[in-house]
Write an enzyme that holds these catalytic residues in place. Structure first.
Site, PDB file in Angstrom:
ATOM      1  N   ASP A  32       0.835  -1.203   0.000  1.00 51.67           N
ATOM      2  CA  ASP A  32       0.000   0.000   0.000  1.00 51.67           C
ATOM      3  C   ASP A  32       0.871   1.255   0.000  1.00 51.67           C
ATOM      4  O   ASP A  32       1.989   1.239   0.515  1.00 51.67           O
ATOM      5  CB  ASP A  32      -0.892  -0.021   1.257  1.00 51.67           C
ATOM      6  CG  ASP A  32      -2.158   0.792   1.070  1.00 51.67           C
ATOM      7  OD1 ASP A  32      -2.303   1.457   0.025  1.00 51.67           O
ATOM      8  OD2 ASP A  32      -2.992   0.772   1.987  1.00 51.67           O
ATOM      9  N   HIS A  49       2.712   3.759  -8.958  1.00 52.30           N
ATOM     10  CA  HIS A  49       2.596   2.314  -9.194  1.00 52.30           C
ATOM     11  C   HIS A  49       3.851   1.796  -9.897  1.00 52.30           C
ATOM     12  O   HIS A  49       4.283   0.680  -9.658  1.00 52.30           O
ATOM     13  CB  HIS A  49       1.344   2.004 -10.019  1.00 52.30           C
ATOM     14  CG  HIS A  49       0.069   2.256  -9.252  1.00 52.30           C
ATOM     15  ND1 HIS A  49      -0.120   1.781  -7.978  1.00 52.30           N
ATOM     16  CD2 HIS A  49      -1.065   2.937  -9.575  1.00 52.30           C
ATOM     17  CE1 HIS A  49      -1.318   2.156  -7.539  1.00 52.30           C
ATOM     18  NE2 HIS A  49      -1.910   2.865  -8.490  1.00 52.30           N
ATOM     19  N   TRP A  81     -10.963  -2.847  -9.531  1.00 54.30           N
ATOM     20  CA  TRP A  81     -11.628  -2.483 -10.797  1.00 54.30           C
ATOM     21  C   TRP A  81     -12.481  -1.236 -10.619  1.00 54.30           C
ATOM     22  O   TRP A  81     -12.789  -0.553 -11.601  1.00 54.30           O
ATOM     23  CB  TRP A  81     -12.522  -3.625 -11.299  1.00 54.30           C
ATOM     24  CG  TRP A  81     -11.792  -4.856 -11.751  1.00 54.30           C
ATOM     25  CD1 TRP A  81     -11.717  -6.048 -11.080  1.00 54.30           C
ATOM     26  CD2 TRP A  81     -11.043  -5.044 -12.963  1.00 54.30           C
ATOM     27  NE1 TRP A  81     -10.966  -6.949 -11.793  1.00 54.30           N
ATOM     28  CE2 TRP A  81     -10.549  -6.363 -12.964  1.00 54.30           C
ATOM     29  CE3 TRP A  81     -10.738  -4.214 -14.059  1.00 54.30           C
ATOM     30  CZ2 TRP A  81      -9.768  -6.887 -13.997  1.00 54.30           C
ATOM     31  CZ3 TRP A  81      -9.967  -4.738 -15.096  1.00 54.30           C
ATOM     32  CH2 TRP A  81      -9.488  -6.041 -15.057  1.00 54.30           C
ATOM     33  N   ARG A  83     -11.690   1.482  -9.183  1.00 50.33           N
ATOM     34  CA  ARG A  83     -10.928   2.748  -9.229  1.00 50.33           C
ATOM     35  C   ARG A  83     -11.183   3.445 -10.565  1.00 50.33           C
ATOM     36  O   ARG A  83     -11.689   2.810 -11.514  1.00 50.33           O
ATOM     37  CB  ARG A  83      -9.430   2.453  -9.069  1.00 50.33           C
ATOM     38  CG  ARG A  83      -9.088   1.971  -7.664  1.00 50.33           C
ATOM     39  CD  ARG A  83      -7.593   1.927  -7.432  1.00 50.33           C
ATOM     40  NE  ARG A  83      -7.335   1.586  -6.040  1.00 50.33           N
ATOM     41  CZ  ARG A  83      -6.199   1.803  -5.407  1.00 50.33           C
ATOM     42  NH1 ARG A  83      -5.196   2.395  -6.027  1.00 50.33           N
ATOM     43  NH2 ARG A  83      -6.040   1.461  -4.154  1.00 50.33           N
ATOM     44  N   LEU A 143      12.387 -19.744  -4.141  1.00 51.21           N
ATOM     45  CA  LEU A 143      11.272 -19.063  -3.470  1.00 51.21           C
ATOM     46  C   LEU A 143      10.050 -19.169  -4.381  1.00 51.21           C
ATOM     47  O   LEU A 143      10.184 -19.085  -5.602  1.00 51.21           O
ATOM     48  CB  LEU A 143      11.632 -17.594  -3.229  1.00 51.21           C
ATOM     49  CG  LEU A 143      10.570 -16.693  -2.595  1.00 51.21           C
ATOM     50  CD1 LEU A 143      11.234 -15.671  -1.659  1.00 51.21           C
ATOM     51  CD2 LEU A 143       9.768 -15.916  -3.640  1.00 51.21           C
TER      52      LEU A 143
HETATM   53  C1  FPP Z   1      -1.806   0.269  -3.309  1.00 52.59           C
HETATM   54  O1  FPP Z   1      -1.365   1.588  -3.361  1.00 52.59           O
HETATM   55  C2  FPP Z   1      -1.209  -0.485  -4.378  1.00 52.59           C
HETATM   56  C3  FPP Z   1      -1.890  -1.082  -5.389  1.00 52.59           C
HETATM   57  C4  FPP Z   1      -3.350  -1.028  -5.552  1.00 52.59           C
HETATM   58  C5  FPP Z   1      -1.196  -1.806  -6.432  1.00 52.59           C
HETATM   59  C6  FPP Z   1       0.021  -2.576  -6.030  1.00 52.59           C
HETATM   60  C7  FPP Z   1       0.620  -3.024  -7.270  1.00 52.59           C
HETATM   61  C8  FPP Z   1       1.900  -2.988  -7.594  1.00 52.59           C
HETATM   62  C9  FPP Z   1       2.990  -2.536  -6.697  1.00 52.59           C
HETATM   63  C10 FPP Z   1       2.171  -3.410  -8.984  1.00 52.59           C
HETATM   64  C11 FPP Z   1       3.125  -4.456  -9.234  1.00 52.59           C
HETATM   65  C12 FPP Z   1       2.935  -5.797  -8.742  1.00 52.59           C
HETATM   66  C13 FPP Z   1       3.574  -6.872  -9.294  1.00 52.59           C
HETATM   67  C14 FPP Z   1       3.538  -8.170  -8.588  1.00 52.59           C
HETATM   68  C15 FPP Z   1       4.323  -6.777 -10.570  1.00 52.59           C
HETATM   69  P1  FPP Z   1      -2.470   2.749  -3.437  1.00 52.59           P
HETATM   70  O2  FPP Z   1      -2.605   3.161  -4.858  1.00 52.59           O
HETATM   71  O3  FPP Z   1      -3.735   2.287  -2.801  1.00 52.59           O
HETATM   72  O4  FPP Z   1      -1.771   3.858  -2.609  1.00 52.59           O
HETATM   73  P2  FPP Z   1      -2.489   4.972  -1.730  1.00 52.59           P
HETATM   74  O5  FPP Z   1      -3.255   4.266  -0.654  1.00 52.59           O
HETATM   75  O6  FPP Z   1      -1.353   5.780  -1.211  1.00 52.59           O
HETATM   76  O7  FPP Z   1      -3.377   5.740  -2.653  1.00 52.59           O
END
Ligand code: FPP
Length: 250
Positions: A32, A49, A81, A83, A143
């Site tokens: 997060d 991201h 989805w 968002r 792993l």
């Molecule tokens: C939450 O941050 C994060 C996500 C919804 C996406 C997590 C995905 C990745 C890190 C992409 C890559 C993954 C792989 C395995 C290649 P947020 O957008 O909710 O952050 P915020 O709460 O600060 O708005």
């Protein structure tokens, strides 16, 4: 009686039992804070991201170095989805963009990739790319990386129930093993440690069945900043926990 600080892990991989003592066998992460990381720098959420994605490889290496055998990453939930479509498209195309090259890297690192979640609703190309990454790495054993992509625990549980009913399993014979064997995580041990970054303290429909006795670790560090030092802190916090599994002693 005092229980050991955490369950020692036996066998597997390059590290011996001594180095692994107290190391969680399975760590699951709710990554997060990508959005907050980006907006605090005047960048777009998509750039957050991208930074989060770049951190994924570093984190996998750090957990492998610590002797963790299974790592589950919550990359995209069934709820994501909802968002704004621009952000959903950016996230999906980011994952599509990195999956090929990252699979090669992970293969070289000895990482086995598993997908948990639904492949429905994804483009044929992305579905194929995910299946190829799973096939490419299926014999690796350093792993196991479970990528929770288009994953939701309630949907996973309902699917398991439907499978049991469809298979005509006798109701009285349904036990925890029967059920767990029909979840996407079949064959993967339950997580010992669940980490959530960016200070939040909720499960958000992640591994609801599997996390029954997991230790929970929340850190204010945002996912793109969750480096090997933070990995070490999380493992150290886990080592200090007394796992009781519902018993009185500890
Ligand atoms: C939450 O941050 C994060 C996500 C919804 C996406 C997590 C995905 C990745 C890190 C992409 C890559 C993954 C792989 C395995 C290649 P947020 O957008 O909710 O952050 P915020 O709460 O600060 O708005």
């Amino acid at each position: 009686m005092t229980l050991p600080a955490s369950t020692p892990v036996k066998g597997g991989g390059a590290l011996g039992d001594l180095e692994r003592e107290g190391v969680p066998r399975h760590v699951a992460i709710i990554m997060d804070g990508n959005g907050r990381w980006a907006t605090s720098r005047g960048m777009s959420r998509s750039e957050g991201h991208r930074a989060g994605t770049e951190n994924v490889r570093r984190a996998i290496e750090a957990f492998a170095q610590e002797g963790v055998e299974y790592l589950t990453l919550y990359a995209f939930s069934t709820e994501n989805w909802a968002r704004p479509s621009e952000e959903v498209e950016a996230l999906i195309s980011l994952i599509h963009e990195v999956i090929g090259p990252e699979s090669e890297n992970l293969h070289d690192m000895g990482v086995r990739i598993r997908h948990i979640g639904s492949l429905g609703r994804l483009s044929d190309e992305l579905r194929c790319a995910i299946e190829e990454s799973v096939e490419l790495t299926e014999n690796n054993d350093r792993l196991t990386l479970c990528v929770a992509f288009n994953y939701g625990a309630r949907a996973e549980i309902l699917e398991a129930v439907r499978r049991i009913v469809r298979e005509g399993v006798d109701a009285e014979s349904v036990d925890e093993q029967t059920f767990a064997a029909r979840l996407h995580t079949a064959g993967v041990p339950d997580p010992d440690l669940i980490i959530r970054t960016a200070g939040e303290m909720r499960l958000s429909n992640f591994l609801l069945w599997q996390s029954a006795y997991a230790e929970f670790y929340s850190t204010p560090v945002l996912w793109p900043d969750f480096d090997s030092v933070e990995v070490g802190k999380a493992i150290e916090a886990y080592r200090r926990r007394r796992r009781k599994f519902g018993r009185l002693d500890g």
